[in-house]
Design an enzyme around this catalytic site. Structure first.
Site, PDB file in Angstrom:
ATOM      1  N   GLY A   1       0.843  -1.078  -0.147  1.00  0.00           N
ATOM      2  CA  GLY A   1      -0.387  -0.111  -0.065  1.00  0.00           C
ATOM      3  C   GLY A   1       0.634   1.065  -0.002  1.00  0.00           C
ATOM      4  O   GLY A   1       2.603   1.394  -0.061  1.00  0.00           O
TER       5      GLY A   1
ATOM      6  N   LYS B   1       2.842   3.392   7.378  1.00  0.00           N
ATOM      7  CA  LYS B   1       2.317   2.901   5.903  1.00  0.00           C
ATOM      8  C   LYS B   1       1.188   2.484   5.749  1.00  0.00           C
ATOM      9  O   LYS B   1       0.849   1.503   7.302  1.00  0.00           O
ATOM     10  CB  LYS B   1       3.306   2.101   5.788  1.00  0.00           C
TER      11      LYS B   1
ATOM     12  N   ASP C   1      15.485 -11.117  -0.240  1.00  0.00           N
ATOM     13  CA  ASP C   1      15.076  -9.547  -0.499  1.00  0.00           C
ATOM     14  C   ASP C   1      15.210  -8.894  -0.460  1.00  0.00           C
ATOM     15  O   ASP C   1      14.856  -7.586  -0.851  1.00  0.00           O
ATOM     16  CB  ASP C   1      13.386 -10.309  -0.242  1.00  0.00           C
TER      17      ASP C   1
HETATM   18  P1  AMP Z   1       7.317  -0.608   2.217  1.00  0.00           P
HETATM   19  O1  AMP Z   1       5.838  -0.728   0.960  1.00  0.00           O
HETATM   20  O2  AMP Z   1       7.626  -0.645   3.190  1.00  0.00           O
HETATM   21  O3  AMP Z   1       8.170  -0.914   0.846  1.00  0.00           O
HETATM   22  O4  AMP Z   1       7.593   1.159   1.511  1.00  0.00           O
HETATM   23  C1  AMP Z   1       7.747   1.695  -0.272  1.00  0.00           C
HETATM   24  C2  AMP Z   1       8.611   2.951   0.011  1.00  0.00           C
HETATM   25  O5  AMP Z   1       8.077   4.274   0.380  1.00  0.00           O
HETATM   26  C3  AMP Z   1       9.998   2.696   0.156  1.00  0.00           C
HETATM   27  O6  AMP Z   1      10.461   2.282  -0.777  1.00  0.00           O
HETATM   28  C4  AMP Z   1      10.552   3.757   0.401  1.00  0.00           C
HETATM   29  O7  AMP Z   1      10.036   4.513  -0.799  1.00  0.00           O
HETATM   30  C5  AMP Z   1       9.352   4.785   1.459  1.00  0.00           C
HETATM   31  N1  AMP Z   1       8.954   4.287   2.870  1.00  0.00           N
HETATM   32  C6  AMP Z   1       8.962   3.235   3.402  1.00  0.00           C
HETATM   33  N2  AMP Z   1       8.795   3.873   4.663  1.00  0.00           N
HETATM   34  C7  AMP Z   1       9.896   4.871   4.605  1.00  0.00           C
HETATM   35  C8  AMP Z   1      10.873   5.175   5.947  1.00  0.00           C
HETATM   36  N3  AMP Z   1      10.420   5.032   7.824  1.00  0.00           N
HETATM   37  N4  AMP Z   1      11.268   6.220   5.921  1.00  0.00           N
HETATM   38  C9  AMP Z   1      11.777   7.126   4.729  1.00  0.00           C
HETATM   39  N5  AMP Z   1      10.829   6.544   3.013  1.00  0.00           N
HETATM   40  C10 AMP Z   1       9.881   4.655   3.078  1.00  0.00           C
END
Ligand code: AMP
Length: 375
Positions: free
Chosen positions: A36, A53, A149
């Site tokens: 998401g 998230k 991964d």
């Molecule tokens: P994820 O769904 O956790 O794989 O996150 C998708 C994208 O959101 C990541 O590749 C980051 O670019 C950004 N993102 C997620 N969590 C963080 C965080 N704690 N700080 C900065 N960017 C984030």
């Protein structure tokens, strides 16, 4: 009762509504992942920047539910400076019947590592990034978790080059009942032993770090295979055909295939990564941070045979990396071992939903220390 705030956050996937407690303000979209949308926000109580998230209907199918449950369990287990921490978890729905969304709140970093690729990095920055990845992975291994991964989008960084691993990779049972059909598992960083269906261990994560280091250096994916077979072909054309002894350890069908391919010589790493690929800054203080040592650790991490590949422990002791050594980062006590039985449970969607709900209620009670009324 806690204020709730609905905020519209545009994301590349369209309009995603975030309904979060009022203490979180100034939401804006920063990413999109398999589960998401992700928004940045400020926690007005602590003043801390956070990432939120949203898992939309995480129990829509068993794959999503298992992944969400595993991620939350693991995030609660770990405590390492180079692994993302869960600050809060929240659901605006307060009954199991109405339960629909989960919000996960983590420390916010600036961007993911893929945004850094293409910008020249000097040895200090490059080696510091590799050191942090190795420490984080060593810690996960100490809990019995093999990531499998690791890739640039799973690693988040700050402008000061500090880094955190964002997720916990694939469950051990992936490839069996927990085949993640919806999730595109990136192939580029996949170790040869995984491609060849051999037994694998913690060394698969070293391979991925090697691929990421090469990419940070050159700005190009080292092994951009278009499918499983092409991935293997690229491995051998780039890094040379492995030894006959390694090939003899392969299963019959893979061995037969490998033996039909032309034999490729092992490359000279100073040709693969010539001096021109390095950004050398005048006046670098640390002597061991040089092109030769960078190539040496790369070559050891990119050994096709996992038995020849450098271990996490030895990589952390390598002169290109050990300049950053800090006892509490390298040898942090292991967390409680992760019980892989969680991943292997065969539950119905309703059972997953109940487990997730229970988990969120527990975290909300512990962290936000508040109750909310139902929508
Ligand atoms: P994820 O769904 O956790 O794989 O996150 C998708 C994208 O959101 C990541 O590749 C980051 O670019 C950004 N993102 C997620 N969590 C963080 C965080 N704690 N700080 C900065 N960017 C984030």
């Amino acid at each position: 009762m806690m204020d709730r705030l609905s905020q519209q956050a545009d994301s590349s996937s369209g309009n995603t509504e975030f309904t979060v407690p009022g203490r979180f303000q100034n939401l804006f979209p920063i990413g999109i992942g398999a589960q998401g949308a992700v928004c940045a926000a400020i926690d007005t109580v602590t003043g801390m920047p956070v990432a939120i998230k949203k898992l939309s209907r995480p129990f829509q199918d068993v794959t999503h539910a298992k992944r969400a449950y595993r991620e939350i369990k693991l995030m609660r287990l770990v405590d390492h400076p180079f692994i993302i921490k869960l600050l809060y978890a929240y659901s605006p729905q307060t009954t199991l019947r109405s339960f629909r969304d989960i919000y996960l709140f983590t420390e916010r970093m600036d961007t993911n590592l893929s945004a850094v690729i293409g910008n020249p990095l000097d040895h200090e920055r490059l080696s510091f990034l590799i050191y942090q990845m190795l420490c984080g992975i060593k810690y996960l291994h100490s809990a019995g978790i093999i990531h499998r991964d690791l890739k640039p989008t799973n690693i988040v960084v700050r402008a000061d080059c500090s880094l955190k691993i964002l997720d916990f990779g694939l469950a051990r049972s992936v490839g069996t009942t927990f085949m993640m059909t919806q999730y595109v598992v990136t192939r580029y960083y996949r170790a040869p032993e995984v491609i060849l269906n051999l037994d694998y261990d913690t060394k698969v994560d070293i391979w991925a770090i090697g691929c990421i280091m090469a990419e940070l250096l050159t700005g190009q994916v080292l092994l951009p295979g278009t499918d499983h077979v092409d991935q293997w072909n690229r491995i051998i054309t780039t890094l040379g055909t492995p030894s006959a002894e390694f090939i003899s350890r392969c299963n019959q069908s893979e061995r037969r295939y490998i033996e039909t391919l032309p034999v490729h010589p092992r490359p000279q790493f100073d040709q693969l990564f010539p001096d021109s690929s390095f950004l050398v800054v005048e006046g670098t203080r640390t002597v061991s941070l040089n092109n030769q040592n960078a190539r040496d650790i790369l070559q050891r991490m990119l050994a096709i045979d996992p038995l020849e590949r450098i271990s996490v422990q030895d990589a952390l002791a390598h002169p290109y990396v050990n300049v950053w050594f800090q006892e509490d980062e390298v040898n942090r006590p292991a967390p409680a071992p992760y019980d892989h039985a969680f991943d292997e449970q065969e539950l119905t969607i309703d059972q997953w939903k109940a487990l997730l709900f229970q988990e969120i209620q527990e975290i909300q009670g512990l962290t936000l220390g508040t109750s909310t009324s139902d929508n």
